[in-house]
Design a protein around this motif. Structure first.
Motif, PDB file in Angstrom:
ATOM      1  N   PRO A  64     -13.029   8.161   7.569  1.00 39.91           N
ATOM      2  CA  PRO A  64     -13.052   7.023   7.309  1.00 39.91           C
ATOM      3  C   PRO A  64     -11.093   7.420   6.654  1.00 39.91           C
ATOM      4  N   PRO A  65     -10.537   6.333   6.964  1.00 40.40           N
ATOM      5  CA  PRO A  65      -8.644   6.303   6.660  1.00 40.40           C
ATOM      6  C   PRO A  65      -8.625   7.098   5.108  1.00 40.40           C
ATOM      7  N   THR A  66      -8.043   7.714   5.311  1.00 42.53           N
ATOM      8  CA  THR A  66      -7.762   8.494   3.422  1.00 42.53           C
ATOM      9  C   THR A  66      -5.966   8.168   3.067  1.00 42.53           C
ATOM     10  N   ILE A  67      -6.447   7.827   1.987  1.00 48.18           N
ATOM     11  CA  ILE A  67      -5.685   7.094   1.191  1.00 48.18           C
ATOM     12  C   ILE A  67      -4.862   7.754  -0.325  1.00 48.18           C
ATOM     13  N   THR A  68      -3.094   7.473  -0.299  1.00 43.58           N
ATOM     14  CA  THR A  68      -2.940   8.728  -1.462  1.00 43.58           C
ATOM     15  C   THR A  68      -1.552   7.481  -2.075  1.00 43.58           C
ATOM     16  N   TRP A  69      -1.782   8.163  -2.914  1.00 49.05           N
ATOM     17  CA  TRP A  69      -0.731   7.306  -4.069  1.00 49.05           C
ATOM     18  C   TRP A  69       0.411   8.201  -4.136  1.00 49.05           C
ATOM     19  N   THR A  70       1.442   7.927  -3.268  1.00 45.28           N
ATOM     20  CA  THR A  70       2.783   9.230  -3.191  1.00 45.28           C
ATOM     21  C   THR A  70       3.097   8.978  -4.366  1.00 45.28           C
ATOM     22  N   ALA A  71       3.211   8.286  -5.568  1.00 44.00           N
ATOM     23  CA  ALA A  71       4.075   8.203  -6.645  1.00 44.00           C
ATOM     24  C   ALA A  71       3.719   7.640  -7.884  1.00 44.00           C
ATOM     25  N   PRO A  72       3.822   7.546  -8.842  1.00 41.51           N
ATOM     26  CA  PRO A  72       3.172   6.503  -9.970  1.00 41.51           C
ATOM     27  C   PRO A  72       3.776   4.962  -9.560  1.00 41.51           C
ATOM     28  N   ILE A  73       3.098   4.123  -9.841  1.00 40.48           N
ATOM     29  CA  ILE A  73       3.222   2.780  -9.882  1.00 40.48           C
ATOM     30  C   ILE A  73       3.936   2.167 -11.351  1.00 40.48           C
ATOM     31  N   LYS A  74       6.012   1.723 -10.660  1.00 42.90           N
ATOM     32  CA  LYS A  74       6.707   1.674 -12.049  1.00 42.90           C
ATOM     33  C   LYS A  74       7.170  -0.306 -11.180  1.00 42.90           C
ATOM     34  N   THR A  75       7.993  -0.104 -12.411  1.00 42.10           N
ATOM     35  CA  THR A  75       8.338  -2.103 -12.274  1.00 42.10           C
ATOM     36  C   THR A  75      10.036  -1.282 -12.660  1.00 42.10           C
ATOM     37  N   ASP A  76      10.674  -1.865 -11.352  1.00 45.68           N
ATOM     38  CA  ASP A  76      11.940  -2.135 -11.100  1.00 45.68           C
ATOM     39  C   ASP A  76      12.357  -3.027 -12.513  1.00 45.68           C
ATOM     40  N   LYS A  77      13.480  -2.795 -13.423  1.00 44.43           N
ATOM     41  CA  LYS A  77      13.729  -3.723 -14.824  1.00 44.43           C
ATOM     42  C   LYS A  77      14.527  -4.908 -13.647  1.00 44.43           C
ATOM     43  N   SER A  78      16.001  -3.831 -12.980  1.00 40.40           N
ATOM     44  CA  SER A  78      16.711  -5.131 -11.752  1.00 40.40           C
ATOM     45  C   SER A  78      16.670  -6.124 -11.330  1.00 40.40           C
ATOM     46  N   ASN A  79      15.480  -5.930 -11.050  1.00 37.43           N
ATOM     47  CA  ASN A  79      14.848  -6.961  -9.871  1.00 37.43           C
ATOM     48  C   ASN A  79      13.318  -7.563 -10.320  1.00 37.43           C
ATOM     49  N   TRP A  80      12.974  -6.777 -11.201  1.00 38.65           N
ATOM     50  CA  TRP A  80      11.911  -7.382 -11.637  1.00 38.65           C
ATOM     51  C   TRP A  80      10.633  -7.324 -10.972  1.00 38.65           C
ATOM     52  N   LYS A  81      10.858  -6.433  -9.282  1.00 38.37           N
ATOM     53  CA  LYS A  81       9.640  -5.784  -8.758  1.00 38.37           C
ATOM     54  C   LYS A  81       8.617  -4.746  -8.623  1.00 38.37           C
ATOM     55  N   THR A  82       7.729  -4.468  -8.789  1.00 35.45           N
ATOM     56  CA  THR A  82       6.421  -3.256  -9.234  1.00 35.45           C
ATOM     57  C   THR A  82       6.525  -2.471  -7.797  1.00 35.45           C
ATOM     58  N   VAL A  83       6.778  -2.069  -7.443  1.00 43.46           N
ATOM     59  CA  VAL A  83       7.019  -0.280  -6.334  1.00 43.46           C
ATOM     60  C   VAL A  83       5.672   0.187  -6.622  1.00 43.46           C
ATOM     61  N   PHE A  84       4.649  -0.250  -5.415  1.00 42.84           N
ATOM     62  CA  PHE A  84       2.863   0.515  -5.053  1.00 42.84           C
ATOM     63  C   PHE A  84       3.692   1.255  -3.671  1.00 42.84           C
ATOM     64  N   PRO A  85       4.327   2.156  -4.546  1.00 43.57           N
ATOM     65  CA  PRO A  85       3.692   3.385  -3.278  1.00 43.57           C
ATOM     66  C   PRO A  85       2.731   4.385  -2.665  1.00 43.57           C
ATOM     67  N   PHE A  86       2.261   4.608  -1.794  1.00 41.74           N
ATOM     68  CA  PHE A  86       1.236   4.828  -0.602  1.00 41.74           C
ATOM     69  C   PHE A  86       1.429   5.350   0.571  1.00 41.74           C
ATOM     70  N   LYS A  87       0.219   5.692   0.874  1.00 46.95           N
ATOM     71  CA  LYS A  87       0.285   5.925   2.603  1.00 46.95           C
ATOM     72  C   LYS A  87      -1.454   6.909   2.561  1.00 46.95           C
ATOM     73  N   VAL A  88      -1.889   5.909   4.299  1.00 46.06           N
ATOM     74  CA  VAL A  88      -2.723   5.452   4.354  1.00 46.06           C
ATOM     75  C   VAL A  88      -2.843   6.138   6.164  1.00 46.06           C
ATOM     76  N   ALA A  89      -3.655   6.957   6.435  1.00 47.42           N
ATOM     77  CA  ALA A  89      -3.777   7.844   7.754  1.00 47.42           C
ATOM     78  C   ALA A  89      -4.868   7.688   8.486  1.00 47.42           C
ATOM     79  N   GLN A  90      -5.479   7.457   9.838  1.00 46.46           N
ATOM     80  CA  GLN A  90      -6.974   7.797  10.085  1.00 46.46           C
ATOM     81  C   GLN A  90      -5.845   8.639  11.547  1.00 46.46           C
ATOM     82  N   ARG A  91      -7.444   8.699  12.189  1.00 45.77           N
ATOM     83  CA  ARG A  91      -6.761   9.415  13.547  1.00 45.77           C
ATOM     84  C   ARG A  91      -7.059   8.513  14.672  1.00 45.77           C
TER      85      ARG A  91
END
Length: 857
Positions: A291-318
Motif C-alpha cells: 500500500p502507499p507510504t505516507i511521510t510528513w517531511t517537516a513539521p506543519i507551520k503557518t507563514d504569518k506573512s500570508n497566513w498560509k499553513t504549510v503541509f509538507p508530505f511525501k507519498v509513494a507507491q509502486r
C-alpha cells in the motif's frame, strides 16, 4: 470342539476357496475369452489409430456397444451355468493331490452312533495329521478346439507388437482410444496464442506468452487472454490453487476458434489443456503490491506573512497514487466535542508514483483560531489500497486585524459559528456597527455589509448551509474592511478583484490536476486562459491604482508606465509557465509554481505606492548600469586591441588566454583558431600602430575608464576595487608606451585586461544582488527580464553569462588566467590540428582548411 488341528483346518479352507475360484473361472472362461478377444481387438484398432479417426460421438457409441456386448454376454452366459457343489470341489482337491481313501470327505461326515463321537474325533485327528500340504492346481483355460486358442494368442501377440511399434505414443493412443475427447500425441496440437494485458495503472506493454515460457511476471488485476485455433471443443484452463484466475470467460469465435479471458489476482501455475493434452503451462509471479507510504517531511507551520499553513508530505507507491486527501480535525476538549474542520482532496489525475510537495491552505478563516488541530493524510493507490498517515499536531493560525470594526465582526463571527450567538443576535451585533466609518466610507463595502444582514434576516431557517454561507460572507467583509483600512478604495477594490480571480484560477487548476494531462479538454484550457486573463487584468488594475496614488510630480520624474509594463508582463510570463507545466502534467512542479504565484500575488496586494516608486527608481538605475557595462565591455575590446599592437611590435603573436583545464578537442576548428588569434593577427599585420599612436589611444582609454568608474561609483555609492587597479595599470601602460617600452606596456595591459573583466563581473553581480533585495516587494520580478536586450557582440556579456577578458564564457569568475606565454599553448593547438588532419572521417572542405592553418605554424 473342532477335532481338526488348526493348521490343517486353515490349509483345507484356503485350498477350497482357490479350487472354487478355479471352478468358477473354468466354467465362465468361454465367455470371458470372448470378451477378452473383443477388447484385444479394440486395443489393436486403438494402437493403429483407427477409432481416433472417428468423431467423439461415434467413439462413444463404439465403446458403449463393446461394453454392452461384454456385459450382456457375461450376464447371459453366467445365468445358465450350474452351481458348483462342495463335493465337486473336494473331489477336485483329492484328485489334484492324489489322495487315497477320500480323506477330505470326512470334513462333513459324522459317526452313526452318537456315543462313539470321541472315537470319531480321534480318527479325524489321525487322518488330518497324516494329510500332506494341499495343492489347488491351475485353472484349465485352454479350449478343446485349437483354433480358438490360436486366435486368442494372435490377438495377444498383435497387441504386444503394436505397443512396441508405437513406442512412447502407445500410452497416449490407448488413452485416446478409450477416452473420447482426448487426442494422442501423434495428432497435431491446436494453435495457441496468449498474452497478458497489464492494468492501466502499470503503464506496461502487453506481455506475449509462449508455450515454453517457464516464468512470467504480471501486475495485479492484469487480464490473461488465450486464443486457441484448430480445436472443435473448448480448451481447459487449470488453476493450481483455484484463486489465480477470476472472472474467467470462454467464448467461441467460430467452430474451431476459442478465446479464454480472466483476471489474474495471485501468483501460481496456469495450465492450458485441449483434448487431454497440455498446450502451455506458465508459472505466473505477481510482485509485492504494498500500500502507499505516507511521510510528513517537516513539521506543519503557518507563514504569518500570508497566513498560509504549510503541509509538507511525501507519498509513494509502486504503481501510482490515485488520490490524496488532507483531513484536519480538532480533538475533543472540556469546552467542545471533537470537530472535523475540513477535508481537502488533492487532484492527482496522472497517478504519479511519488509525490513530494507542500500543500498551502489559508486556515485563518476558521472560527477556532489558536486551537490545537490534528492533520492526517489518506492516500489511495491505483489498485484501490488505502493508507492513513500518523496524525500531525499543529496550532490553527490566529489572524490579527488593525481595524477595530474588523475585530468586532470577526469576534461576532466566531461566536455565531460556535452557536454562542443566535441568528437574531448576530444580526443585532452587525446592525450596531452601521454608523462606523469603516463601514460607511465606501458605497460598495456598505452594500456588502447590508447584503449580509439581509441574507441572515430573510433566510427561512437556520440550516448548516445558511450558517456556512453567512460565515464565508462575513470573512470576505472582514478582509475587505481591513484592506480598505490600510489603503484607499481603488487599491482595496483591486486587491479584492485579485483575490477573487486568484481563487478562480486556483479552482480551475485543481480541476485540471484531477483530470490529468491526457483528459484535459480544449474547453478546460480555454477556461483557464480566460481566468488567467481576468487575473492579469486585476493585476493591471492594481498597478493603475498604485500609479494614481503617486504624486503627480513623482509621476513626471519617474517612468511609472515602464514599471507597470514590467510588473504585468512578469506575472504574464509566470502564468504562461504555469499553463505549460499543467499541460506537461508535472504535479509537484505545478503545486510549487502555484504557491509561488500565490505568494507573489499576496505580496502584490500588500504593495503600496511607495513600493511602485522604488520599483521605478530601481528600473531606471538598472538601465543606466546596463548602458555603463556595455560601454565598459567596449573599452575592454579596445584595450585588447592595444595589447595586440604591443605584441605585434615585439614580433610576437597575441597571448593565447585559455581557461584552466580547457579541452581543445571539444572546440570546432574556427573556435580553435579564434583561441590562437590567427585570423585576428593576420588582419592586423597591415595596420600596425606606432608606439606613439598606441600611447595616445591608451591615454584616451584611461580617460574613458575614469569617467565610467566615476559613474559606476555614483550608482553603486562605493568604489569598484578592480576598476581602480585597472586605472593604475593602464596608466602604467601609458607611461611605458611614452617611453617606447612595449615589453612593460604589454605586461601592464595584460593585467589591466584581467582587472577590467573582474570589475565588470563584480558590477553585474552587484546588479543581481540589488535585484534580489528589491524582489522582496515583487517576488516574481527580475529586472531587465522583459526589457529589450542589448545588441550582441563577440565580447559583450549579459548579466547571466560570465566571460573572460576576451569575451568568452567562463565557469568560475575568479579563475586564474594563463598568461605564461605562447609556446606551450600554440604547440598544444598545433598538435590538435595535426590529429584532426589525420582523421579521414572529416569532410574535404574542413581538411583543406586545417591544412592551410597548419602552414601557418
Amino acid at each position: 470342539m473342532n477335532p481338526i488341528p488348526p493348521r490343517q483346518y486353515a490349509q483345507i479352507k484356503k485350498a477350497i476357496k482357490i479350487a472354487k475360484v478355479n471352478f468358477w473361472l473354468e466354467k465362465r472362461w468361454p465367455i470371458l475369452a470372448f470378451v477378452l478377444a473383443l477388447w484385444l481387438f479394440y486395443i489393436c484398432l486403438g494402437l493403429l489409430g483407427i477409432p481416433q479417426q472417428f468423431s467423439d460421438l461415434i467413439r462413444v457409441l463404439i465403446l458403449v456397444l463393446f461394453a454392452g456386448i461384454s456385459i450382456g454376454g457375461i450376464f447371459y452366459y453366467s445365468r445358465n451355468l450350474p452351481s458348483i457343489s462342495f463335493k465337486d470341489i473336494i473331489k477336485r482337491l483329492e484328485k489334484v493331490n492324489r489322495l487315497s481313501s477320500n480323506p477330505l470327505y470326512t470334513i462333513h461326515d459324522s459317526p452313526i452312533i452318537a456315543q462313539s463321537q470321541s472315537t470319531w474325533d480321534i480318527h479325524l485327528q489321525r487322518v488330518y495329521n497324516d494329510l500332506p500340504p494341499l495343492k489347488t492346481g491351475l485353472p484349465k483355460l485352454l479350449f478343446q478346439k485349437p483354433y480358438l486358442n490360436c486366435a486368442l494368442g494372435v490377438l495377444l501377440i498383435g497387441c504386444g507388437g503394436l505397443v512396441v511399434y508405437n513406442g512412447n505414443h502407445a500410452s497416449s493412443r490407448l488413452v485416446s482410444a478409450f477416452r473420447p475427447g482426448y487426442d494422442d500425441t501423434t495428432m497435431p496440437l491446436a494453435t495457441l496464442q496468449a498474452w497478458i494485458i497489464s492494468p492501466p495503472y502499470s503503464h506496461r506493454a502487453p506481455v506475449y506468452l509462449k508455450s515454453d515460457n517457464k516464468s512470467v511476471t504480471f501486475d495485479q488485476y492484469a487480464r490473461l487472454h488465450v486464443a486457441v485455433s484448430g480445436l472443435s471443443h473448448p480448451p481447459e484452463l487449470i488453476d493450481s490453487n483455484h484463486t489465480i484466475l477470476k472472472d474467467r470467460s470462454i467464448q467461441k469465435l467460430d467452430p474451431t476458434h476459442w478465446q479464454v479471458e480472466g483476471t489474474l489476482h495471485h501468483s501460481g501455475t496456469i495450465t492450458v489443456k485441449a483434448r487431454g493434452r497440455t498446450l502451455a503451462q506458465w508459472d505466473l509471479t505477481m510482485p509485492a503490491n504494498d500500500p502507499p507510504t505516507i511521510t510528513w517531511t517537516a513539521p506543519i507551520k503557518t507563514d504569518k506573512s500570508n497566513w498560509k499553513t504549510v503541509f509538507p508530505f511525501k507519498v509513494a507507491q509502486r504503481y501510482g497514487v490515485k488520490s490524496v486527501q488532507l483531513d484536519i480535525d480538532i480533538p475533543k476538549t472540556q469546552d467542545h466535542e471533537a470537530i472535523h474542520l475540513l477535508s481537502v482532496p488533492l487532484g492527482l489525475g496522472d497517478h504519479p508514483k511519488t509525490i513530494e510537495q507542500k500543500q498551502y491552505h489559508d486556515l485563518s478563516s476558521t472560527i477556532w483560531p489558536g486551537e490545537h488541530a490534528m492533520a492526517t493524510l489518506k492516500a489511495t493507490d491505483v489498485t484501490g489500497q488505502t493508507t492513513t498517515s500518523p496524525a500531525q499536531s499543529f496550532i490553527l493560525p490566529k489572524r490579527q486585524f488593525s481595524s477595530p470594526v474588523a475585530q468586532q465582526i470577526n469576534l461576532a463571527r466566531q461566536q455565531y459559528g460556535k452557536q454562542q450567538l443566535t441568528k437574531e443576535e448576530i444580526i443585532n451585533a452587525l446592525s450596531n456597527l452601521q454608523d462606523q466609518p469603516d463601514i460607511t466610507k465606501d458605497y460598495d463595502l456598505f452594500l456588502n455589509y447590508v447584503a449580509i444582514i439581509y441574507f441572515l434576516n430573510y433566510s427561512d431557517q437556520q440550516t448548516q448551509a445558511v450558517q456556512q454561507e453567512a460565515l464565508s460572507r462575513l470573512w470576505d467583509l472582514i478582509l475587505d474592511i481591513e484592506e480598505r483600512n490600510n489603503s484607499n478604495s481603488d487599491i482595496a477594490r483591486a486587491n479584492t478583484e485579485i483575490r477573487a480571480a486568484q481563487a478562480s484560477v486556483q479552482e480551475q487548476i485543481q480541476k485540471m490536476q484531477q483530470l490529468g494531462k491526457d483528459k484535459i479538454t480544449q474547453q478546460d484550457k480555454q477556461e483557464l486562459d480566460a481566468r488567467l486573463q481576468r487575473l492579469q487584468n486585476a493585476i493591471a488594475q492594481k498597478m493603475v491604482a498604485l500609479t494614481k496614488q503617486t504624486p503627480t510630480k513623482q509621476q513626471e520624474s519617474l517612468d511609472l508606465s515602464k514599471a507597470q509594463f514590467i510588473s504585468v508582463h512578469a506575472f504574464e510570463d509566470m502564468f504562461k509557465d504555469i499553463n505549460k507545466t499543467i499541460r506537461e502534467g508535472d504535479i509537484n512542479k505545478i503545486s510549487q509554481q502555484l504557491e509561488d504565484a500565490n505568494n507573489a500575488l499576496n505580496t502584490l496586494r500588500q504593495a503600496t505606492p511607495e513600493d511602485l516608486k522604488q520599483l521605478s527608481e530601481h528600473i531606471k538605475s538598472q538601465e543606466h548600469l546596463q548602458k555603463l557595462t556595455k560601454a565598459l565591455e567596449e573599452l575592454i575590446k579596445k584595450q585588447q586591441l592595444l595589447l595586440d599592437q604591443s605584441h605585434i611590435r615585439l614580433n610576437q603573436a597575441a597571448p593565447i588566454i585559455l581557461r584552466p583545464g580547457e579541452d581543445l578537442s571539444q572546440l570546432s576548428t574556427p573556435q580553435l583558431m579564434k583561441e590562437i588569434g590567427a585570423d585576428k593577427g593576420k588582419s592586423t599585420q597591415s595596420t600596425t600602430q606606432t608606439t606613439q599612436q598606441s600611447a595616445e589611444n591608451q591615454r584616451i582609454l584611461n580617460q574613458a575608464l575614469r569617467e565610467l568608474h566615476r559613474q559606476f561609483q555614483q550608482e553603486s555609492k562605493q568604489p569598484i576595487e578592480n576598476l581602480s587597479k585597472a586605472e593604475q595599470e593602464m596608466e602604467d601602460a601609458y607611461q611605458a608606451l611614452t617611453q617606447k617600452d612595449d615589453t612593460k606596456a604589454a605586461k601592464y595591459q595584460e593585467q589591466a585586461l584581467i582587472d577590467l573583466q573582474k570589475g565588470n563581473q563584480s558590477i553585474k553581480q552587484g546588479m543581481k544582488q540589488e535585484a534580489k533585495k528589491f524582489s522582496n516587494f515583487f517576488p516574481v520580478l527580475t529586472v531587465g527580464k522583459n526589457q529589450s536586450k542589448p545588441s550582441s557582440s563577440d565580447n559583450s556579456g549579459s548579466s547571466d553569462k560570465k566571460t573572460d577578458p576576451l569575451g568568452r564564457p567562463v565557469e568560475n569568475e575568479n579563475a586564474n588566467i594563463d598568461l605564461t606565454g605562447n609556446k606551450s599553448n600554440a604547440r598544444a593547438i598545433e598538435e590538435e590540428l595535426r590529429k584532426r588532419a589525420d582523421d579521414p572521417n572529416r569532410s574535404e572542405k574542413e581538411l583543406d582548411y586545417i591544412y592551410r592553418l597548419l602552414n601557418m605554424f
